[in-house]
Design a protein around this motif. Structure first.
Motif, PDB file in Angstrom:
ATOM      1  N   ALA A  34     -18.004  16.693   4.954  1.00  0.00           N
ATOM      2  CA  ALA A  34     -18.270  15.323   4.619  1.00  0.00           C
ATOM      3  C   ALA A  34     -17.109  14.804   4.458  1.00  0.00           C
ATOM      4  CB  ALA A  34     -19.409  15.141   3.573  1.00  0.00           C
ATOM      5  N   VAL A  35     -16.859  13.597   4.838  1.00  0.00           N
ATOM      6  CA  VAL A  35     -15.380  12.792   4.393  1.00  0.00           C
ATOM      7  C   VAL A  35     -16.285  11.224   4.005  1.00  0.00           C
ATOM      8  CG1 VAL A  35     -13.453  11.857   4.933  1.00  0.00           C
ATOM      9  CG2 VAL A  35     -14.068  13.967   5.907  1.00  0.00           C
ATOM     10  N   VAL A  36     -15.884  10.888   2.869  1.00  0.00           N
ATOM     11  CA  VAL A  36     -16.459   9.693   2.373  1.00  0.00           C
ATOM     12  C   VAL A  36     -15.151   8.875   2.235  1.00  0.00           C
ATOM     13  CG1 VAL A  36     -17.355   8.104   0.660  1.00  0.00           C
ATOM     14  CG2 VAL A  36     -18.638  10.086   1.396  1.00  0.00           C
ATOM     15  N   THR A  37     -15.024   7.565   2.905  1.00  0.00           N
ATOM     16  CA  THR A  37     -13.633   6.847   2.790  1.00  0.00           C
ATOM     17  C   THR A  37     -14.200   5.453   2.314  1.00  0.00           C
ATOM     18  OG1 THR A  37     -13.613   5.659   4.947  1.00  0.00           O
ATOM     19  CG2 THR A  37     -12.620   7.866   4.778  1.00  0.00           C
ATOM     20  N   PHE A  38     -13.319   4.997   1.383  1.00  0.00           N
ATOM     21  CA  PHE A  38     -13.443   3.611   0.921  1.00  0.00           C
ATOM     22  C   PHE A  38     -11.944   2.828   1.169  1.00  0.00           C
ATOM     23  CE2 PHE A  38     -12.632   0.076  -1.920  1.00  0.00           C
ATOM     24  CZ  PHE A  38     -13.720  -0.635  -1.654  1.00  0.00           C
ATOM     25  N   ALA A  39     -12.122   1.711   1.827  1.00  0.00           N
ATOM     26  CA  ALA A  39     -10.763   0.957   1.985  1.00  0.00           C
ATOM     27  C   ALA A  39     -11.132  -0.311   1.573  1.00  0.00           C
ATOM     28  CB  ALA A  39     -10.613   0.850   3.599  1.00  0.00           C
ATOM     29  N   GLY A  40     -10.242  -0.712   0.775  1.00  0.00           N
ATOM     30  CA  GLY A  40     -10.616  -2.312   0.148  1.00  0.00           C
ATOM     31  C   GLY A  40      -9.353  -3.144   0.924  1.00  0.00           C
ATOM     32  N   LEU A  41      -9.765  -4.238   1.212  1.00  0.00           N
ATOM     33  CA  LEU A  41      -9.125  -5.226   1.703  1.00  0.00           C
ATOM     34  C   LEU A  41      -8.998  -6.543   1.080  1.00  0.00           C
ATOM     35  CD1 LEU A  41     -10.871  -4.818   5.303  1.00  0.00           C
ATOM     36  CD2 LEU A  41      -8.698  -3.485   4.352  1.00  0.00           C
ATOM     37  N   CYS A  42      -7.893  -7.231   1.530  1.00  0.00           N
ATOM     38  CA  CYS A  42      -7.790  -8.407   0.468  1.00  0.00           C
ATOM     39  C   CYS A  42      -8.642  -9.559   1.371  1.00  0.00           C
ATOM     40  CB  CYS A  42      -6.112  -8.924   0.768  1.00  0.00           C
ATOM     41  SG  CYS A  42      -5.798 -10.452   0.121  1.00  0.00           S
ATOM     42  N   ARG A  43      -9.298 -10.435   0.591  1.00  0.00           N
ATOM     43  CA  ARG A  43     -10.049 -11.477   1.041  1.00  0.00           C
ATOM     44  C   ARG A  43      -9.432 -12.757   0.939  1.00  0.00           C
ATOM     45  NH1 ARG A  43     -13.371  -8.855  -2.665  1.00  0.00           N
ATOM     46  NH2 ARG A  43     -12.822 -10.451  -4.016  1.00  0.00           N
ATOM     47  N   ASP A  44      -9.799 -13.727   1.802  1.00  0.00           N
ATOM     48  CA  ASP A  44      -9.477 -15.160   1.764  1.00  0.00           C
ATOM     49  C   ASP A  44     -10.067 -15.984   0.860  1.00  0.00           C
ATOM     50  OD1 ASP A  44     -11.323 -15.739   3.054  1.00  0.00           O
ATOM     51  OD2 ASP A  44     -10.220 -16.741   4.632  1.00  0.00           O
ATOM     52  N   GLU A  45     -11.127 -15.501   0.097  1.00  0.00           N
ATOM     53  CA  GLU A  45     -11.952 -16.442  -0.890  1.00  0.00           C
ATOM     54  C   GLU A  45     -12.306 -17.709  -0.395  1.00  0.00           C
ATOM     55  OE1 GLU A  45     -13.388 -14.655  -3.252  1.00  0.00           O
ATOM     56  OE2 GLU A  45     -11.839 -13.152  -3.802  1.00  0.00           O
ATOM     57  N   ASP A  46     -12.719 -17.517   1.077  1.00  0.00           N
ATOM     58  CA  ASP A  46     -13.462 -18.588   1.578  1.00  0.00           C
ATOM     59  C   ASP A  46     -12.168 -19.647   1.837  1.00  0.00           C
ATOM     60  OD1 ASP A  46     -15.956 -17.956   1.677  1.00  0.00           O
ATOM     61  OD2 ASP A  46     -16.560 -18.568  -0.219  1.00  0.00           O
ATOM     62  N   GLY A  47     -11.087 -19.084   2.437  1.00  0.00           N
ATOM     63  CA  GLY A  47      -9.918 -20.130   2.645  1.00  0.00           C
ATOM     64  C   GLY A  47      -9.116 -20.577   1.576  1.00  0.00           C
ATOM     65  N   ARG A  48      -9.511 -19.954   0.365  1.00  0.00           N
ATOM     66  CA  ARG A  48      -8.869 -20.527  -0.931  1.00  0.00           C
ATOM     67  C   ARG A  48      -7.638 -19.707  -1.195  1.00  0.00           C
ATOM     68  NH1 ARG A  48      -8.756 -18.701  -5.807  1.00  0.00           N
ATOM     69  NH2 ARG A  48     -10.675 -17.375  -5.478  1.00  0.00           N
ATOM     70  N   LEU A  49      -7.550 -18.395  -0.544  1.00  0.00           N
ATOM     71  CA  LEU A  49      -6.501 -17.733  -0.827  1.00  0.00           C
ATOM     72  C   LEU A  49      -5.393 -17.378   0.362  1.00  0.00           C
ATOM     73  CD1 LEU A  49      -5.843 -15.767  -3.519  1.00  0.00           C
ATOM     74  CD2 LEU A  49      -6.877 -13.940  -2.127  1.00  0.00           C
ATOM     75  N   SER A  50      -4.163 -17.793  -0.161  1.00  0.00           N
ATOM     76  CA  SER A  50      -3.317 -17.032   1.054  1.00  0.00           C
ATOM     77  C   SER A  50      -2.564 -15.568   0.868  1.00  0.00           C
ATOM     78  CB  SER A  50      -1.905 -18.277   0.881  1.00  0.00           C
ATOM     79  OG  SER A  50      -1.341 -18.076  -0.168  1.00  0.00           O
ATOM     80  N   ALA A  51      -2.743 -15.260  -0.420  1.00  0.00           N
ATOM     81  CA  ALA A  51      -2.285 -13.963  -0.616  1.00  0.00           C
ATOM     82  C   ALA A  51      -2.524 -13.471  -2.073  1.00  0.00           C
ATOM     83  CB  ALA A  51      -0.648 -13.826  -0.604  1.00  0.00           C
ATOM     84  N   LEU A  52      -2.554 -11.984  -2.449  1.00  0.00           N
ATOM     85  CA  LEU A  52      -2.475 -11.439  -3.725  1.00  0.00           C
ATOM     86  C   LEU A  52      -1.160 -10.844  -3.929  1.00  0.00           C
ATOM     87  CD1 LEU A  52      -5.878  -9.592  -3.622  1.00  0.00           C
ATOM     88  CD2 LEU A  52      -5.378 -11.441  -5.019  1.00  0.00           C
ATOM     89  N   GLU A  53      -0.918 -11.042  -5.147  1.00  0.00           N
ATOM     90  CA  GLU A  53       0.525 -10.249  -5.556  1.00  0.00           C
ATOM     91  C   GLU A  53      -0.162  -9.050  -6.490  1.00  0.00           C
ATOM     92  OE1 GLU A  53       4.192 -11.555  -8.614  1.00  0.00           O
ATOM     93  OE2 GLU A  53       3.116 -13.052  -7.515  1.00  0.00           O
ATOM     94  N   LEU A  54       0.387  -7.876  -6.038  1.00  0.00           N
ATOM     95  CA  LEU A  54      -0.035  -6.894  -6.819  1.00  0.00           C
ATOM     96  C   LEU A  54       1.090  -6.062  -7.536  1.00  0.00           C
ATOM     97  CD1 LEU A  54      -2.530  -5.265  -4.355  1.00  0.00           C
ATOM     98  CD2 LEU A  54      -3.159  -6.279  -6.795  1.00  0.00           C
ATOM     99  N   GLU A  55       1.118  -5.926  -8.751  1.00  0.00           N
ATOM    100  CA  GLU A  55       2.057  -5.409  -9.625  1.00  0.00           C
ATOM    101  C   GLU A  55       1.611  -4.055 -10.399  1.00  0.00           C
ATOM    102  OE1 GLU A  55       4.411  -7.831 -12.157  1.00  0.00           O
ATOM    103  OE2 GLU A  55       4.966  -9.246 -10.606  1.00  0.00           O
ATOM    104  N   HIS A  56       2.448  -3.082 -10.461  1.00  0.00           N
ATOM    105  CA  HIS A  56       2.175  -1.988 -11.197  1.00  0.00           C
ATOM    106  C   HIS A  56       3.120  -1.545 -12.071  1.00  0.00           C
ATOM    107  CE1 HIS A  56       4.638  -0.250  -8.274  1.00  0.00           C
ATOM    108  NE2 HIS A  56       4.525   0.875  -8.917  1.00  0.00           N
ATOM    109  N   TYR A  57       2.804  -0.695 -12.935  1.00  0.00           N
ATOM    110  CA  TYR A  57       3.833  -0.087 -13.944  1.00  0.00           C
ATOM    111  C   TYR A  57       4.317   1.309 -13.325  1.00  0.00           C
ATOM    112  CZ  TYR A  57       5.692   1.197 -18.356  1.00  0.00           C
ATOM    113  OH  TYR A  57       6.522   1.607 -19.692  1.00  0.00           O
ATOM    114  N   PRO A  58       5.396   1.390 -12.712  1.00  0.00           N
ATOM    115  CA  PRO A  58       5.721   2.570 -11.915  1.00  0.00           C
ATOM    116  C   PRO A  58       5.907   3.874 -12.876  1.00  0.00           C
ATOM    117  CG  PRO A  58       7.234   0.660 -11.696  1.00  0.00           C
ATOM    118  CD  PRO A  58       6.474   0.411 -12.659  1.00  0.00           C
ATOM    119  N   GLY A  59       5.281   4.848 -12.371  1.00  0.00           N
ATOM    120  CA  GLY A  59       5.109   6.048 -12.988  1.00  0.00           C
ATOM    121  C   GLY A  59       4.028   6.203 -13.900  1.00  0.00           C
TER     122      GLY A  59
END
Length: 160
Positions: A34-59
């Motif tokens: 068995a292999v289960v995958t989940f892929a999360g995609l960026c939505r446009d929120e009904d045309g309201r969104l042009s992009a998401l900016e994702l930051e993280h704390y490296p390490g």
């Protein structure tokens, strides 16, 4: 495959290929049923969104995701586990996150993937900012109440 499973955890700006990642985890394996995958995609929120900016704390992001992935490996009889989370500017339709859980039987794979994804949505050290189609930069986005509620079902499994 002998020994403990070592989860593959990656934080990267580059896109990923779902089929290639599944193949990397399962290629030549006769013990995976068995292999289960989940892929999360960026939505446009009904045309309201042009992009998401994702930051993280490296390490820290890698360490926290690895910690929870190791909890999943200890809890369920997995044959492999992959977690990839992107950072940077993500456009609508682009990949954000990928979780792949492989096991001999489906239930372990489903539960481990769900467990890891709930953690990624609520506790992994990432910050998300919405950029509007009108050119404005919005506020940093918090985890939703529904995401928090989903993660509580695992509270007896995780060390807080």
């Amino acid at each position: 495959m002998g020994g403990a499973i070592v989860p593959d955890v990656r934080i990267q700006a580059e896109d990923f290929d779902l089929a290639a990642e599944v193949s990397r985890l399962t290629d030549g394996r006769s013990d995976v049923g068995a292999v289960v995958t989940f892929a999360g995609l960026c939505r446009d929120e009904d045309g309201r969104l042009s992009a998401l900016e994702l930051e993280h704390y490296p390490g820290m992001a890698e360490a926290e995701i690895t910690r929870i992935a190791n909890e999943a490996v200890a809890r369920w009889p997995l044959k492999g586990l992959t977690a990839i989370h992107r950072y940077g500017r993500i456009l609508p339709g682009d990949n954000i996150v990928l979780v792949i859980a492989a096991s001999s039987h489906r239930q372990a794979a489903f539960e481990a993937a769900s467990f890891l994804m709930d953690f990624l949505k609520t506790r992994a050290p990432f910050w998300k900012r919405e950029h509007g189609a009108d050119g404005t930069a919005g506020n940093w986005v918090e985890a939703t109440e529904a995401d928090e509620k989903s993660s509580h079902r695992w509270s007896d499994f995780t060390q807080r």
